[in-house]
Design an enzyme around this catalytic site. Structure first.
Site, mmCIF file in Angstrom:
data_model
loop_
_atom_site.group_PDB
_atom_site.id
_atom_site.type_symbol
_atom_site.label_atom_id
_atom_site.label_comp_id
_atom_site.label_asym_id
_atom_site.label_seq_id
_atom_site.Cartn_x
_atom_site.Cartn_y
_atom_site.Cartn_z
ATOM 1 C CD GLU A 57 -2.900 1.075 2.387
ATOM 2 O OE1 GLU A 57 -2.762 0.283 3.332
ATOM 3 O OE2 GLU A 57 -3.928 1.764 2.218
ATOM 4 C CG ASN A 203 -9.684 -1.890 1.388
ATOM 5 O OD1 ASN A 203 -9.354 -3.035 1.698
ATOM 6 N ND2 ASN A 203 -9.484 -0.849 2.196
ATOM 7 C CD GLU A 204 -10.488 -2.420 6.106
ATOM 8 O OE1 GLU A 204 -10.553 -1.298 6.640
ATOM 9 O OE2 GLU A 204 -9.763 -3.339 6.535
ATOM 10 C CE1 TYR A 265 -3.405 -5.570 9.196
ATOM 11 C CE2 TYR A 265 -5.735 -5.040 8.910
ATOM 12 C CZ TYR A 265 -4.432 -5.070 8.418
ATOM 13 O OH TYR A 265 -4.170 -4.606 7.158
ATOM 14 C CD GLU A 321 -6.034 -4.598 4.281
ATOM 15 O OE1 GLU A 321 -5.951 -4.166 5.451
ATOM 16 O OE2 GLU A 321 -6.518 -3.933 3.339
ATOM 17 C CD GLN A 368 0.366 -2.222 3.908
ATOM 18 O OE1 GLN A 368 1.151 -1.566 3.263
ATOM 19 N NE2 GLN A 368 -0.836 -1.751 4.274
HETATM 20 O O1 AHR Z 1 -3.134 -2.260 6.203
HETATM 21 C C1 AHR Z 1 -3.479 -1.022 6.723
HETATM 22 C C2 AHR Z 1 -4.964 -0.693 6.558
HETATM 23 O O2 AHR Z 1 -5.728 -1.613 7.285
HETATM 24 C C3 AHR Z 1 -5.524 -0.828 5.166
HETATM 25 O O3 AHR Z 1 -5.298 0.313 4.411
HETATM 26 C C4 AHR Z 1 -6.982 -1.011 5.410
HETATM 27 O O4 AHR Z 1 -7.630 -1.733 4.402
HETATM 28 C C5 AHR Z 1 -7.033 -1.702 6.763
HETATM 29 O O5 AHR Z 1 -7.913 -1.094 7.616
#
Ligand code: AHR
Length: 513
Positions: A57, A203-204, A265, A321, A368
Site C-alpha cells: 500500500e 476495500n473495506e 489483524y 489483509e 504488508q
Molecule cells: O493495512 C493497513 C490498513 O488496514 C488498510 O489500508 C486497510 O484496508 C485496513 O484497515
C-alpha cells in the site's frame, strides 16, 4: 490439553485427559510430550500458492524508500526499484501482490499515476499522511510485478470514483487492440498489454472504503462488476466480525463475484492500545498468539455463511489483509513496526490455519510487504534487513501447491496468566514429489517439546528460533533470528522431532521407496 484432529475435533475429551496426566506429571524443564498421527488421505484441495501472497500500500515508507528509490538513486536499482529488496522478494517467492491499498485504494485515481512523472499531480495521502506525488503509478507497479515474477491483484476504487473509471483502468492495462486507452498506454511506453488476474472492487466498504451499508455495497458491487471482463472479481468482505455482511453479499452479489475478502489483524491489546512490537513480556507473547489463532474462528464462521448460499464452494475467500498491528513508535513512519520472533510465530500459525481451510481460502496477503506493519523486509537508507517473518515465509515455501493431509495432533496446553494456548501446532501436507511436509510450531516460550509421529525415515529441514521472545534483526545485528538446519532420524518407535522452546520447524520426510 488439546487433542486436535486437523480436520475434525473428535475424541477431544479422552485425549485431553490423557495429555493432562502427561503434562502434570512432567517437570517444567522436561520436553512437552506431543503425538502427531499422519493419515495418507488428503484433508482438502491443494494449498494455493496465493495464500503466500502480499499486500503493498502507498503508506509510510512501504512503497517509497522501501521498494522504490527512483532511477536516479545511488541505491542500486532497476528502473527505480531497489535491487536488494526485489532480489530478496524473488527468493522468497511472491505469487501475488495486492496494490495500491487498502484505504488508499478508494481515494486513488489511476489517471494520476500515468504519463510524464514530473507532470503527475500531488495529492494528500488522506489515510496515512504526507503527500502522494504519484511517482509510482501503473507502469511502475507493473514493472515491479514483472521484476518479482508476481501475479497482479489491483485494488480498484469503488468508494470515490465512478464504475467507468474502474473499467477504463482495466482496459488501459489489458487491452491488446487499438482502442484509445490502449494507444495511450503505448504512448506512455508499454506496447504489450499486461495481465491482470484479480480486481478488488473496493476495500473495506463498511469503513474507509465509503462507510456503506451491506445492502448498498452489494448493489454498488454488482454495478461496478458488470463492467469488468476476464478477471477474478473480488468483493470487499468482512473485517469486523460481521457475518451478516457476508450473508448479504452472498445473497445479493453471489453471481457477480468470484471471491470475497476477510481482513484480520493480530494484536496483544486492542485498537486503542495495541501493544509494543518489542520489549514485551510472556503475557503479551501469549495474548498475541491467542489473537493470531482467532483467525481460524473467523475463517470458519465466514465459510459457514458462504456455504449456505454456495455449497459447491465456487466463491473463494481471500484473506487479503492479515498480520500483526502494534503501536507505531514515536517518530517512525506511518504504520512502521519492528518485527520479532513472535511475528514469525504468528505467520507460521496463520499458514497452518490457511492450510486447514483450503476449500475456501485461495489467497492471503500479508499486511504488508516492506516497512509497514508485519513486514518481510525493513530498510534503513541503503541497507536492508530480512525480518523473522521473511524467514517464516521462506521456511514454508515447500507448502506452496502441496496437498494438506489429515492428521491428528495431541499436545497439552500451557497457561500464561489468563491465556491458555496449545503447546504445539502443526500442519502436514504431501508435496508433488510424494514427500511429507511437516510444519511444527512450539508456542511455549519456556519448554521444549518432543513430537512423536507415526512416520518412518528421516526428516530434513530448518528451524527458526532465538534466545529472546522479542529477538529481531537489525542492520547492526541482521542474524539475531535466522533459520538453522534441522534434521531428525526415525528410531524403532518412528520419527520423533524435538522442538526448542518458541520455535518453528519445517521438514520434509521423503516418500518410502
Ligand atoms: O493495512 C493497513 C490498513 O488496514 C488498510 O489500508 C486497510 O484496508 C485496513 O484497515
Amino acid at each position: 490439553m488439546s487433542h486436535r484432529s486437523l480436520d475434525a475435533g473428535k475424541k477431544l475429551a479422552l485425549a485431553a485427559a490423557m495429555a493432562m496426566a502427561i503434562s502434570s506429571a512432567a517437570n517444567a524443564a522436561d520436553p512437552v510430550q506431543a503425538r502427531l498421527t499422519v493419515d495418507a488421505e488428503a484433508a482438502g484441495p491443494r494449498i494455493e500458492p496465493g495464500v503466500y501472497g502480499h499486500f503493498v500500500e502507498h503508506a509510510g515508507r512501504g512503497v517509497y524508500e522501501g521498494l522504490w528509490v527512483g532511477p536516479e538513486s545511488p541505491i542500486p536499482n532497476t528502473r527505480g526499484w531497489r535491487n536488494d529488496v526485489v532480489g530478496a522478494l524473488r527468493q522468497v517467492g511472491v505469487p501475488v501482490m495486492r496494490w495500491p491499498g487498502g484505504c488508499f485504494a478508494d481515494d486513488y485515481d489511476w489517471r494520476d499515476g500515468i504519463g510524464e512523472p514530473a507532470r503527475r499531480p500531488v495529492r494528500p495521502n488522506r489515510w496515512w499522511g504526507g503527500v502522494e506525488d504519484n511517482r509510482v503509478g501503473t507502469h511502475e507497479f507493473m514493472d515491479l510485478a514483472e521484476q518479482i515474477g508476481s501475479e497482479v491483484y489491483i485494488a480498484a476504487n469503488m468508494g470515490s470514483m465512478p464504475p467507468r473509471a474502474m473499467s477504463h483502468w482495466l482496459e488501459y492495462m489489458t487491452e491488446g487492440g487499438k482502442t484509445t486507452l490502449a494507444e495511450e498506454r503505448r504512448r506512455n511506453g508499454r506496447d504489450k498489454p499486461w495481465k491482470v488476474k484479480y480486481v478488488g472492487v473496493g476495500n473495506e466498504s463498511w469503513g474507509c472504503g465509503g462507510n456503506m451499508r451491506g445492502e448498498y455495497q452489494a448493489d454498488l458491487h454488482n454495478q461496478y462488476a458488470t463492467f469488468l471482463r476476464d478477471v477474478v472479481r473480488v468483493a470487499s468482505g468482512d473485517g469486523q466480525g460481521n457475518d451478516q455482511l457476508i450473508d448479504v453479499l452472498m445473497e445479493r452479489s453471489g453471481p457477480h463475484l468470484d471471491a470475497l475478502t476477510l481482513h484480520y489483524y493480530t494484536m496483544p491489546g486492542d485498537w486503542s492500545k495495541k501493544g509494543d512490537a518489542t520489549g514485551f513480556d510472556a503475557q503479551q507473547w501469549a495474548r498475541t498468539l491467542k489473537s493470531a489463532l482467532g483467525i481460524e474462528g473467523r475463517i470458519a464462521a465466514v465459510s459457514k455463511v458462504m456455504d449456505k448460499r454456495d455449497d459447491k464452494k465456487r466463491v473463494a475467500l481471500y484473506v487479503d489483509e492479515w498480520g500483526t498491528w502494534y503501536d507505531t513508535p514515536a517518530g517512525a513512519s506511518a504504520l512502521w513496526q519492528q518485527n520479532s520472533l513472535r511475528d514469525a510465530m504468528v505467520a507460521a500459525l496463520s499458514f497452518n490455519i490457511f492450510h486447514r481451510h483450503t476449500a475456501r481460502v485461495k489467497m492471503a496477503n500479508i499486511a504488508q510487504m516492506v516497512n509497514v506493519l508485519q513486514a518481510l523486509v525493513l530498510t534503513e537508507g541503503p541497507r536492508m534487513v530480512l525480518t523473522p517473518t521473511y524467514h517464516a515465509f521462506d521456511l514454508y515455501q515447500p507448502f506452496k501447491g502441496a496437498t494438506p493431509l489429515k492428521a491428528t495432533l495431541q499436545a497439552p496446553p500451557f497457561r500464561t496468566g489468563d491465556v491458555e494456548l496449545p503447546s504445539v501446532e502443526a500442519s502436514v501436507a504431501r508435496a508433488a514429489d510424494g514427500s511429507t511436509l511437516l510444519a511444527l510450531v512450539n508456542l511455549d516460550p519456556q519448554r521444549p517439546a518432543r513430537v512423536a509421529t507415526n512416520l518412518k525415515g528421516s526428516a530434513q529441514g530448518r528451524v527458526l528460533t532465538a534466545p529472546a521472545i522479542d529477538a529481531h534483526n537489525t542492520v547492526a545485528r541482521p542474524q539475531a533470528a535466522v533459520p538453522a538446519p534441522y534434521s531428525a532420524r526415525a528410531g524403532a518407535e518412528g520419527l520423533a522431532l524435538d522442538l526448542p522452546p518458541k520455535s518453528i520447524v519445517v521438514v520434509s520426510v521423503p516418500a518410502a521407496r
